[in-house]
Structures are given as C-alpha cells and as structure tokens.
Design a protein around this motif. Structure first.
Motif, mmCIF file in Angstrom:
data_model
loop_
_atom_site.group_PDB
_atom_site.id
_atom_site.type_symbol
_atom_site.label_atom_id
_atom_site.label_comp_id
_atom_site.label_asym_id
_atom_site.label_seq_id
_atom_site.Cartn_x
_atom_site.Cartn_y
_atom_site.Cartn_z
ATOM 1 N N GLY A 47 -33.358 -56.420 -46.504
ATOM 2 C CA GLY A 47 -32.030 -57.014 -46.432
ATOM 3 C C GLY A 47 -31.852 -57.812 -45.153
ATOM 4 N N GLU A 48 -30.919 -58.745 -45.212
ATOM 5 C CA GLU A 48 -30.655 -59.639 -44.085
ATOM 6 C C GLU A 48 -29.459 -59.194 -43.256
ATOM 7 O OE1 GLU A 48 -30.063 -63.432 -45.848
ATOM 8 O OE2 GLU A 48 -32.133 -63.634 -46.562
ATOM 9 N N GLN A 49 -28.704 -58.217 -43.791
ATOM 10 C CA GLN A 49 -27.463 -57.857 -43.107
ATOM 11 C C GLN A 49 -27.055 -56.430 -43.462
ATOM 12 O OE1 GLN A 49 -24.105 -60.750 -43.161
ATOM 13 N NE2 GLN A 49 -23.002 -59.131 -44.236
ATOM 14 N N LEU A 50 -26.576 -55.703 -42.471
ATOM 15 C CA LEU A 50 -25.973 -54.392 -42.698
ATOM 16 C C LEU A 50 -24.465 -54.546 -42.608
ATOM 17 C CD1 LEU A 50 -25.851 -51.259 -42.901
ATOM 18 C CD2 LEU A 50 -26.068 -51.211 -40.395
ATOM 19 N N HIS A 51 -23.774 -54.104 -43.666
ATOM 20 C CA HIS A 51 -22.314 -54.097 -43.646
ATOM 21 C C HIS A 51 -21.896 -52.660 -43.368
ATOM 22 C CE1 HIS A 51 -18.445 -55.994 -45.463
ATOM 23 N NE2 HIS A 51 -18.195 -55.235 -44.421
ATOM 24 N N LEU A 52 -21.470 -52.403 -42.129
ATOM 25 C CA LEU A 52 -21.124 -51.057 -41.676
ATOM 26 C C LEU A 52 -19.637 -50.809 -41.861
ATOM 27 C CD1 LEU A 52 -21.991 -48.445 -40.101
ATOM 28 C CD2 LEU A 52 -21.369 -49.690 -38.010
ATOM 29 N N HIS A 53 -19.318 -49.636 -42.392
ATOM 30 C CA HIS A 53 -17.919 -49.248 -42.552
ATOM 31 C C HIS A 53 -17.619 -48.059 -41.647
ATOM 32 C CE1 HIS A 53 -16.822 -52.052 -45.763
ATOM 33 N NE2 HIS A 53 -18.101 -51.957 -46.093
ATOM 34 N N TRP A 54 -17.354 -46.902 -42.191
ATOM 35 C CA TRP A 54 -16.959 -45.748 -41.384
ATOM 36 C C TRP A 54 -18.172 -45.154 -40.666
ATOM 37 C CZ3 TRP A 54 -15.715 -46.699 -46.464
ATOM 38 C CH2 TRP A 54 -14.375 -47.007 -46.727
ATOM 39 N N PRO A 55 -18.168 -45.111 -39.333
ATOM 40 C CA PRO A 55 -19.326 -44.571 -38.597
ATOM 41 C C PRO A 55 -19.394 -43.041 -38.579
ATOM 42 C CG PRO A 55 -18.090 -46.181 -37.279
ATOM 43 C CD PRO A 55 -17.225 -45.803 -38.437
ATOM 44 N N ASP A 56 -18.388 -42.371 -39.132
ATOM 45 C CA ASP A 56 -18.268 -40.916 -39.008
ATOM 46 C C ASP A 56 -19.540 -40.113 -39.292
ATOM 47 O OD1 ASP A 56 -15.835 -42.285 -39.407
ATOM 48 O OD2 ASP A 56 -14.776 -40.426 -39.784
ATOM 49 N N VAL A 92 -13.634 -52.528 -39.509
ATOM 50 C CA VAL A 92 -12.900 -51.443 -38.855
ATOM 51 C C VAL A 92 -11.762 -50.989 -39.763
ATOM 52 C CG1 VAL A 92 -11.501 -50.780 -36.867
ATOM 53 C CG2 VAL A 92 -13.473 -52.303 -36.558
ATOM 54 N N HIS A 93 -11.830 -49.738 -40.174
ATOM 55 C CA HIS A 93 -10.776 -49.163 -41.014
ATOM 56 C C HIS A 93 -9.822 -48.288 -40.200
ATOM 57 C CE1 HIS A 93 -12.705 -50.474 -44.756
ATOM 58 N NE2 HIS A 93 -13.856 -50.118 -44.189
ATOM 59 N N ASN A 94 -10.344 -47.653 -39.144
ATOM 60 C CA ASN A 94 -9.540 -46.784 -38.291
ATOM 61 C C ASN A 94 -9.971 -46.987 -36.845
ATOM 62 O OD1 ASN A 94 -8.495 -45.236 -40.695
ATOM 63 N ND2 ASN A 94 -10.634 -44.647 -40.811
ATOM 64 N N ILE A 95 -9.027 -47.002 -35.926
ATOM 65 C CA ILE A 95 -9.361 -47.165 -34.511
ATOM 66 C C ILE A 95 -10.214 -45.992 -34.037
ATOM 67 C CG2 ILE A 95 -8.434 -47.319 -32.163
ATOM 68 C CD1 ILE A 95 -8.073 -49.839 -33.848
ATOM 69 N N VAL A 96 -9.841 -44.786 -34.415
ATOM 70 C CA VAL A 96 -10.682 -43.594 -34.257
ATOM 71 C C VAL A 96 -10.627 -42.840 -35.579
ATOM 72 C CG1 VAL A 96 -10.376 -43.398 -31.755
ATOM 73 C CG2 VAL A 96 -8.804 -42.194 -33.292
ATOM 74 N N SER A 100 -9.409 -36.865 -35.152
ATOM 75 C CA SER A 100 -10.433 -36.895 -34.110
ATOM 76 C C SER A 100 -10.113 -35.920 -32.982
ATOM 77 C CB SER A 100 -10.557 -38.310 -33.538
ATOM 78 O OG SER A 100 -11.440 -38.335 -32.450
ATOM 79 N N ARG A 101 -11.134 -35.182 -32.534
ATOM 80 C CA ARG A 101 -10.965 -34.264 -31.408
ATOM 81 C C ARG A 101 -11.257 -34.959 -30.083
ATOM 82 N NH1 ARG A 101 -14.267 -28.898 -32.193
ATOM 83 N NH2 ARG A 101 -13.090 -28.424 -30.302
ATOM 84 N N PHE A 102 -12.024 -36.046 -30.140
ATOM 85 C CA PHE A 102 -12.432 -36.730 -28.912
ATOM 86 C C PHE A 102 -12.202 -38.236 -29.041
ATOM 87 C CE2 PHE A 102 -15.337 -33.104 -29.736
ATOM 88 C CZ PHE A 102 -14.902 -32.255 -28.723
ATOM 89 N N PRO A 103 -10.950 -38.665 -29.132
ATOM 90 C CA PRO A 103 -10.666 -40.086 -29.354
ATOM 91 C C PRO A 103 -11.177 -41.001 -28.250
ATOM 92 C CG PRO A 103 -8.658 -38.885 -28.798
ATOM 93 C CD PRO A 103 -9.710 -37.867 -29.065
ATOM 94 N N GLU A 104 -11.151 -40.542 -26.994
ATOM 95 C CA GLU A 104 -11.597 -41.395 -25.897
ATOM 96 C C GLU A 104 -13.106 -41.626 -25.949
ATOM 97 O OE1 GLU A 104 -9.534 -43.107 -24.103
ATOM 98 O OE2 GLU A 104 -7.960 -42.100 -25.256
ATOM 99 N N ILE A 105 -13.864 -40.622 -26.370
ATOM 100 C CA ILE A 105 -15.312 -40.803 -26.535
ATOM 101 C C ILE A 105 -15.572 -41.806 -27.648
ATOM 102 C CG2 ILE A 105 -17.483 -39.688 -27.232
ATOM 103 C CD1 ILE A 105 -16.543 -37.156 -25.865
ATOM 104 N N LYS A 261 -1.239 -41.823 -38.170
ATOM 105 C CA LYS A 261 -2.028 -42.917 -37.588
ATOM 106 C C LYS A 261 -2.913 -43.487 -38.685
ATOM 107 C CE LYS A 261 -5.560 -39.693 -35.861
ATOM 108 N NZ LYS A 261 -6.408 -39.305 -34.723
ATOM 109 N N ILE A 262 -2.883 -44.793 -38.806
ATOM 110 C CA ILE A 262 -3.656 -45.460 -39.845
ATOM 111 C C ILE A 262 -3.728 -46.945 -39.513
ATOM 112 C CG2 ILE A 262 -1.728 -46.038 -41.348
ATOM 113 C CD1 ILE A 262 -5.086 -44.637 -42.576
ATOM 114 N N THR A 263 -4.814 -47.575 -39.866
ATOM 115 C CA THR A 263 -4.897 -49.032 -39.726
ATOM 116 C C THR A 263 -4.786 -49.656 -41.108
ATOM 117 O OG1 THR A 263 -7.321 -48.805 -39.695
ATOM 118 C CG2 THR A 263 -6.196 -49.031 -37.575
ATOM 119 N N THR A 264 -5.775 -49.405 -41.962
ATOM 120 C CA THR A 264 -5.754 -49.940 -43.319
ATOM 121 C C THR A 264 -5.592 -48.788 -44.309
ATOM 122 O OG1 THR A 264 -7.243 -51.712 -42.637
ATOM 123 C CG2 THR A 264 -7.001 -51.335 -44.998
#
Length: 298
Positions: A47-56, A92-96, A100-105, A261-264
């Motif tokens: 493949g030529e491209q990775l489409h990344l969504h939720w990194p969880d 990006v679907h969510n800022i964190v 999340s227990r560690f939003p700053e990380i 809290k929600i973005t999309t």
C-alpha cells in the motif's frame, strides 16, 4: 485503514465506500502483529498510504509509565512507516481517548504524532481549532473533510413513525427522546437519567429510550439500577444492528447527546441524516417539550 472498528462502528465502512467510489482501493489488515503492529501490517499488505483512525489499541497502559512507553513505541511504529516511504494520514476523532486516565500523556504523544504524519484530517472547523490548540500544530497541516453520510448504509424507504414505535413497543402518543450508541460514562448517560428522574419521573407524556451496549459490566449495573423504578425509561441493551437503526431514529422525536467530551459524534450525524434534532444539553429537553406544546396549541 487501521484500526478496524467496523464491527462496532459503521463509520469506517462508510468512509471505505466513499473512497472506493473515488477509485481508491481500501484494505483492512486482519490480526494484531506484536512489537510494531502498524509497520508490520503495512509490510505484509503493501500500500501507498496508511489511513490511521483511533490510536487506542496501539497506545495503552494502566499506569503512567507504561502509557508513556507505549506512546513512544507507537511513535516509532509510525516513524518506521514514514521512513519506508508510505504516507500516513490521521483522522482525529477525539482529542484524547474516552475516559482517559492520562490525558496529558496522550496530548504529548499526539503532538509528536502530528509532526510525523503526512496530513491530519478532521470533520469540522471547531475540531480543527481544538487540534491546533491542543496538539500545537499548524493549521496548514489540517484538512477539513466531510463526514460520510449514513444514508449509504440505511437507504430509504424507512419505516413510518407509528410502525417503528410498534416494532419497539412504544406508544404512539409519547414524546420520545433517543439516546443511542455505546452506553458509556463520557456520554453523560447517568446524568441524563438523573435529570430525567428529577424532571419527568411521573410524566406520562414523555419517554426516554436508551439503545446500545454498555461499555462494561460495572457501568451496565449502574444504569440498570438507575432506571429500575422508572416507567417512562426503556433500555434496549446490547449492540444495535444495522437493520434496527432506522426503527430507533424513526420512532424518536429528538436525539439526546449530552456528551461530556466529544469532537465528532456519529449519533449527531445519524440524527442529521434521519432528519432529527440533536439535543446537546439537558435543559434542551425541556425547551423541546415546550416547543412541541406551543406548536400543538397553535
């Protein structure tokens, strides 16, 4: 496209259909490869491209140190892909992550991730502004793309209002508010129930319909207990099938999305596609009921 969340969320299926209509070939690698799962998936599938969504799934940990180390490993994984010449586009679907227990990380890791990826994509201007602020990334790297319509998955004809209510066992004369999706603390479900019991516990005119699977057994038990003596609250537990989605939205007068809290939000987009009003604040429920009353008097 990774990770593959199509089982619980139709969003990626919609996006893949839209991309394939534009001439792209979309692949969802199966299985989870250890160490550098994303880089290894790209190597095995090409493949030529990775489409990344939720990194969880690639960025976990119950302790701060573990979370941080997984974050570094995740960044190396993405960096290896970029070094190999493959583009990485991140939606990006969510800022964190939710709950999340560690939003700053997470924000620290996502700030570095924003430097590595080829492009960042969001679904509206407000999310773009949040991403610029929270991840400290230039706006020129962020592209706003339209959220795919759910009408692709739920073509008309849809059931009528009365037929949908009959299917779900709801009286036709009620004002019905729908709260649909994964039942989780960040969606404000318990606060919604508490508000409802305080304002409408004895009302025979309104009805609150919850539909979806609880995020875990502990939260399921809390919700069950909270609605145990409420005659005008119903919870259809479990995953809502594609076939039943039109019934729920057609049965509803409005959709309640009082998320903390929600973005999309997929529920908001679904409500839009089914022509329903989304109520984002609890006070909005009362306003909606008053507006219906005024219309009936008029």
């Amino acid at each position: 496209m990774l990770p593959d969340y199509r089982k619980d969320n139709p969003y990626q299926e919609l996006l893949a259909i839209q991309m394939e209509r534009n001439g792209d070939q979309v692949v969802f690698p199966s299985g989870y490869k250890r160490v550098f799962p994303l880089f290894r998936a790209i190597r095995s599938q090409g493949g030529e491209q990775l489409h990344l969504h939720w990194p969880d799934p690639y960025f976990k940990g119950q302790y701060a140190v573990v979370k941080f180390l997984y974050g570094i490993k995740f960044l190396i994984d993405i960096l290896l892909i970029r070094i190999s010449g493959v583009k990485v586009e991140w939606t990006v679907h969510n800022i964190v992550s939710h709950n999340s227990r560690f939003p700053e990380i997470e924000k620290f890791v996502y700030h570095l991730l924003s430097k590595i990826v080829s492009k960042i994509m969001v679904h509206d201007t407000s999310v773009k502004n949040q991403v610029k602020l929270e991840y400290r990334v230039k706006g020129t790297k962020i592209e706003i793309i339209e959220h795919p319509s759910y009408e692709i998955l739920y073509p008309k004809p849809w059931p009528g209002r009365d037929a949908a209510r009959l299917e779900l066992g709801i009286d036709s004369d009620k004002i019905v508010f729908l709260h649909l999706g994964m039942i989780s603390p960040y969606k404000g479900t318990l606060e919604l129930i508490e508000f409802w019991r305080e304002k409408y516990h004895s009302s025979s005119e309104v009805y609150l319909l919850l539909a979806g699977k609880a995020i875990n057994e502990d939260f399921r038990s809390q919700v069950v207990q909270a609605i145990s003596d409420s005659a005008n609250i119903k919870w259809d537990q479990g995953f809502v099938s594609h076939e039943m989605i039109p019934n729920y939205f057609q049965a509803a007068d409005a959709v309640v999305v009082p998320y903390k809290k929600i973005t999309t939000s997929g529920s908001r987009i679904l409500a839009r596609d089914f022509g329903k009003i989304s109520i984002e604040s609890l006070d909005g429920i009362h306003e909606f009921i008053e507006n219906i009353g005024s219309q009936q008097k008029g």
